[in-house]
Design a protein around this motif. Structure first.
Motif, PDB file in Angstrom:
ATOM      1  N   UNK A  29       0.991  -1.208  -0.130  1.00 31.66           N
ATOM      2  CA  UNK A  29      -0.160   0.049   0.037  1.00 31.66           C
ATOM      3  C   UNK A  29       1.007   1.380  -0.141  1.00 31.66           C
ATOM      4  N   UNK A  30       0.689   1.984  -0.970  1.00 33.08           N
ATOM      5  CA  UNK A  30       1.530   3.318  -1.081  1.00 33.08           C
ATOM      6  C   UNK A  30       0.646   4.417  -0.867  1.00 33.08           C
ATOM      7  N   UNK A  31       1.207   5.371  -0.150  1.00 34.96           N
ATOM      8  CA  UNK A  31       0.362   6.657   0.129  1.00 34.96           C
ATOM      9  C   UNK A  31       0.793   7.596  -0.891  1.00 34.96           C
ATOM     10  N   UNK A  32       0.093   7.855  -1.768  1.00 35.91           N
ATOM     11  CA  UNK A  32       0.304   8.915  -3.119  1.00 35.91           C
ATOM     12  C   UNK A  32       0.702  10.167  -2.609  1.00 35.91           C
ATOM     13  N   UNK A  33       0.037  10.568  -1.400  1.00 37.13           N
ATOM     14  CA  UNK A  33       0.321  11.890  -0.973  1.00 37.13           C
ATOM     15  C   UNK A  33       1.659  12.329  -0.337  1.00 37.13           C
ATOM     16  N   UNK A  38      -6.517   8.481   2.997  1.00 40.28           N
ATOM     17  CA  UNK A  38      -5.445   8.892   2.106  1.00 40.28           C
ATOM     18  C   UNK A  38      -5.676   8.302   0.674  1.00 40.28           C
ATOM     19  N   UNK A  39      -5.060   8.791  -0.133  1.00 36.77           N
ATOM     20  CA  UNK A  39      -4.923   8.249  -1.670  1.00 36.77           C
ATOM     21  C   UNK A  39      -3.951   7.323  -1.410  1.00 36.77           C
ATOM     22  N   UNK A  40      -4.387   6.138  -2.084  1.00 35.62           N
ATOM     23  CA  UNK A  40      -3.496   5.158  -2.196  1.00 35.62           C
ATOM     24  C   UNK A  40      -3.254   4.143  -3.496  1.00 35.62           C
ATOM     25  N   UNK A  41      -2.159   3.460  -3.834  1.00 35.77           N
ATOM     26  CA  UNK A  41      -1.975   2.609  -4.737  1.00 35.77           C
ATOM     27  C   UNK A  41      -1.901   1.387  -4.247  1.00 35.77           C
ATOM     28  N   UNK A  42      -2.555   0.279  -4.366  1.00 33.63           N
ATOM     29  CA  UNK A  42      -2.388  -1.316  -3.850  1.00 33.63           C
ATOM     30  C   UNK A  42      -1.638  -2.000  -5.028  1.00 33.63           C
ATOM     31  N   UNK A  43      -0.834  -3.047  -4.746  1.00 31.50           N
ATOM     32  CA  UNK A  43      -0.279  -3.933  -5.705  1.00 31.50           C
ATOM     33  C   UNK A  43       0.031  -5.135  -4.828  1.00 31.50           C
TER      34      UNK A  43
END
Length: 131
Positions: free
Chosen positions: A69-73, A112-117
């Motif tokens: 999980x990456x916080x895009x902010x 938070x805005x996140x990217x999941x992989x």
């Protein structure tokens, strides 16, 4: 072949659901909003929720799946293990534990805005617009 109405309805439902869930190739990343939660109740997988561990709830990924999980902010990231179902709030893609939210830097903000992989290849995340 003549099917009863209930059998026709069931066949139609399965066909529509199959078409919906197989609209394209599985995505390797999903973006959206994350929130955090902390309780001491049982999760959908049967284990007790441990707020300081790096766990999360996702609607469709198999239990045990490891997800980055990456916080895009702020660019911070953490790997969590899926052990619960959710989130049950519209427009959210994942609920992370309090410990994961602390690592990601959004305890105070709540979301938070996140990217999941997916890290361990046990599943694929649904497509979501990243931007």
């Amino acid at each position: 072949m003549h099917l009863k109405t209930s059998a026709r309805r069931a066949f139609f439902t399965v066909a529509v659901m199959t078409a919906f869930f197989h609209q394209g190739a599985p995505a390797s990343a999903q973006c959206g909003k994350a929130s955090w939660y902390a309780s001491h109740s049982r999760t959908a997988s049967g284990e007790r929720m441990a707020p300081d561990q790096r766990t999360a709830a996702h609607r469709t990924l198999p239990f045990g799946t490891l997800v980055k999980v990456e916080n895009l902010n702020n660019g911070r990231s953490v790997v969590v293990r899926i052990n619960d179902r959710g989130p049950f709030i519209r427009n959210r893609v994942i609920d992370v534990s309090r410990g994961a939210a602390r690592d990601l830097g959004f305890i105070g903000a709540g979301t938070a805005r996140v990217r999941l992989s997916v890290v361990n290849g046990q599943g694929t995340v649904p497509a979501g617009a990243c931007g």
